[in-house]
Design an enzyme around this catalytic site. Structure first.
Site, PDB file in Angstrom:
ATOM      1  N   ASN A  18      37.744 -17.406  -3.667  1.00 22.09           N
ATOM      2  CA  ASN A  18      38.600 -16.542  -2.844  1.00 22.09           C
ATOM      3  C   ASN A  18      40.078 -16.856  -3.079  1.00 22.09           C
ATOM      4  O   ASN A  18      40.918 -15.958  -3.110  1.00 22.09           O
ATOM      5  CB  ASN A  18      38.236 -16.679  -1.368  1.00 22.09           C
ATOM      6  CG  ASN A  18      37.039 -15.834  -0.997  1.00 22.09           C
ATOM      7  OD1 ASN A  18      37.157 -14.614  -0.898  1.00 22.09           O
ATOM      8  ND2 ASN A  18      35.885 -16.452  -0.842  1.00 22.09           N
ATOM      9  N   MET A  92      36.021 -26.366   4.577  1.00 21.81           N
ATOM     10  CA  MET A  92      34.836 -26.746   5.361  1.00 21.81           C
ATOM     11  C   MET A  92      35.176 -27.756   6.460  1.00 21.81           C
ATOM     12  O   MET A  92      34.573 -28.833   6.539  1.00 21.81           O
ATOM     13  CB  MET A  92      33.761 -27.310   4.428  1.00 21.81           C
ATOM     14  CG  MET A  92      33.260 -26.303   3.411  1.00 21.81           C
ATOM     15  SD  MET A  92      32.530 -24.837   4.205  1.00 21.81           S
ATOM     16  CE  MET A  92      31.040 -25.579   4.855  1.00 21.81           C
ATOM     17  N   HIS A 111      34.783 -15.234   6.409  1.00 29.58           N
ATOM     18  CA  HIS A 111      33.441 -15.700   6.789  1.00 29.58           C
ATOM     19  C   HIS A 111      32.404 -14.739   6.207  1.00 29.58           C
ATOM     20  O   HIS A 111      32.587 -13.513   6.298  1.00 29.58           O
ATOM     21  CB  HIS A 111      33.339 -15.751   8.319  1.00 29.58           C
ATOM     22  CG  HIS A 111      32.022 -16.279   8.785  1.00 29.58           C
ATOM     23  ND1 HIS A 111      31.699 -17.620   8.726  1.00 29.58           N
ATOM     24  CD2 HIS A 111      30.926 -15.646   9.283  1.00 29.58           C
ATOM     25  CE1 HIS A 111      30.463 -17.795   9.185  1.00 29.58           C
ATOM     26  NE2 HIS A 111      29.978 -16.617   9.525  1.00 29.58           N
TER      27      HIS A 111
HETATM   28  C1  GRF Z   1      32.860 -18.028   1.023  1.00 35.81           C
HETATM   29  O1  GRF Z   1      31.545 -17.563   1.088  1.00 35.81           O
HETATM   30  C2  GRF Z   1      33.567 -17.800   2.327  1.00 35.81           C
HETATM   31  O2  GRF Z   1      33.121 -16.670   2.991  1.00 35.81           O
HETATM   32  C3  GRF Z   1      33.211 -19.040   3.094  1.00 35.81           C
HETATM   33  O3  GRF Z   1      33.183 -20.079   2.148  1.00 35.81           O
HETATM   34  C4  GRF Z   1      32.912 -19.541   0.863  1.00 35.81           C
HETATM   35  C5  GRF Z   1      34.010 -20.000  -0.034  1.00 35.81           C
HETATM   36  O4  GRF Z   1      33.780 -19.654  -1.359  1.00 35.81           O
HETATM   37  N1  GRF Z   1      34.156 -19.291   4.158  1.00 35.81           N
HETATM   38  P1  GRF Z   1      34.910 -19.906  -2.475  1.00 35.81           P
HETATM   39  O5  GRF Z   1      35.204 -21.401  -2.464  1.00 35.81           O
HETATM   40  O6  GRF Z   1      36.096 -19.084  -2.119  1.00 35.81           O
HETATM   41  O7  GRF Z   1      34.264 -19.482  -3.748  1.00 35.81           O
END
Ligand code: GRF
Length: 213
Positions: A18, A92, A111
């Site tokens: 992301n 996290m 999310h």
């Molecule tokens: C994603 O699924 C987001 O929705 C959640 O954590 C994941 C992060 O994925 N909060 P990335 O590290 O951005 O690939």
């Protein structure tokens, strides 16, 4: 949102896809990206951020056993970067209410469910177990109190198929995450959306439609 250009820090703990999606659109986002902060030294996203020319920092969870201690260390790094807007992208950790209140209206998260359904961990697994036919993702403000409960900024639905497992559903949701997160961020910092009375409102229907899949 504000009249001043936001100074954004992206917070990650893992692969950072992301984060990459947002940085790929950075020229179209009216904000400055002042750094990427990870809660894990080994987060793959840190190297990606570095390769993209971003300042990177790590505030390791392992070094700060209490939530208060962690948030104090994080705050120090944010001050150093002069960041005033936080984008959580697979970060996290749960931030303390005191920290969240300090950045009220200036912390957003993505999310992998259509909130308020399935907050917390393993949202895709929760969706499969509940047997829903439509899953999706949500960009929301981080608010004090329950996790994933803040005002909703943008959402995108995806179908759930009978043969889906957690991996296939997560992959389908991620395509939408990468689409709506940069768009929602620009809508906020560009003033197309604003927080009013605990809800996020758009300036126009066109602005709202642009965010839905
Ligand atoms: C994603 O699924 C987001 O929705 C959640 O954590 C994941 C992060 O994925 N909060 P990335 O590290 O951005 O690939």
């Amino acid at each position: 949102m504000t009249t001043e250009r936001a100074r954004i820090a992206i917070l990650i703990s893992g692969r950072g896809s992301n984060m990459e999606a947002i940085l790929a659109k950075r020229d179209a986002i009216d904000a400055d990206f002042v750094g990427v902060i990870s809660s894990r030294e080994d987060a793959a996203g840190l190297q990606k951020a570095d390769a993209l020319g971003l300042v990177t920092r790590c505030v390791p969870s392992a070094a700060h056993p209490t939530r208060e201690g962690y948030d104090a260390a994080l705050l120090e790094v944010l001050r150093d970067l002069d960041a005033d807007f936080l984008v959580l992208a697979g970060f996290m950790r749960i931030l303390t209410d005191a920290f969240v209140e300090r950045f009220a209206g200036r912390i957003i998260n993505i999310h992998p469910s259509l909130l308020p359904a399935f907050p917390g961990l393993h949202a895709q697994r929760q969706a499969l177990e509940a047997g829903v036919k439509v899953a999706g993702c949500t960009v929301h403000f981080v608010a004090p109190g329950a996790v994933d409960s803040g005002p909703i900024i943008a959402q995108a639905p995806v179908p759930v198929y009978a043969d889906d497992d957690e991996a296939s559903l997560s992959a389908r949701i991620q395509v939408q995450e990468h689409r709506i997160y940069p768009a929602a961020l620009q809508a906020l910092v560009g003033g197309a959306m604003t927080l009013r009375g605990g809800r996020v409102v758009e300036r126009s229907h066109a602005d709202a439609i642009a965010l839905v899949g």
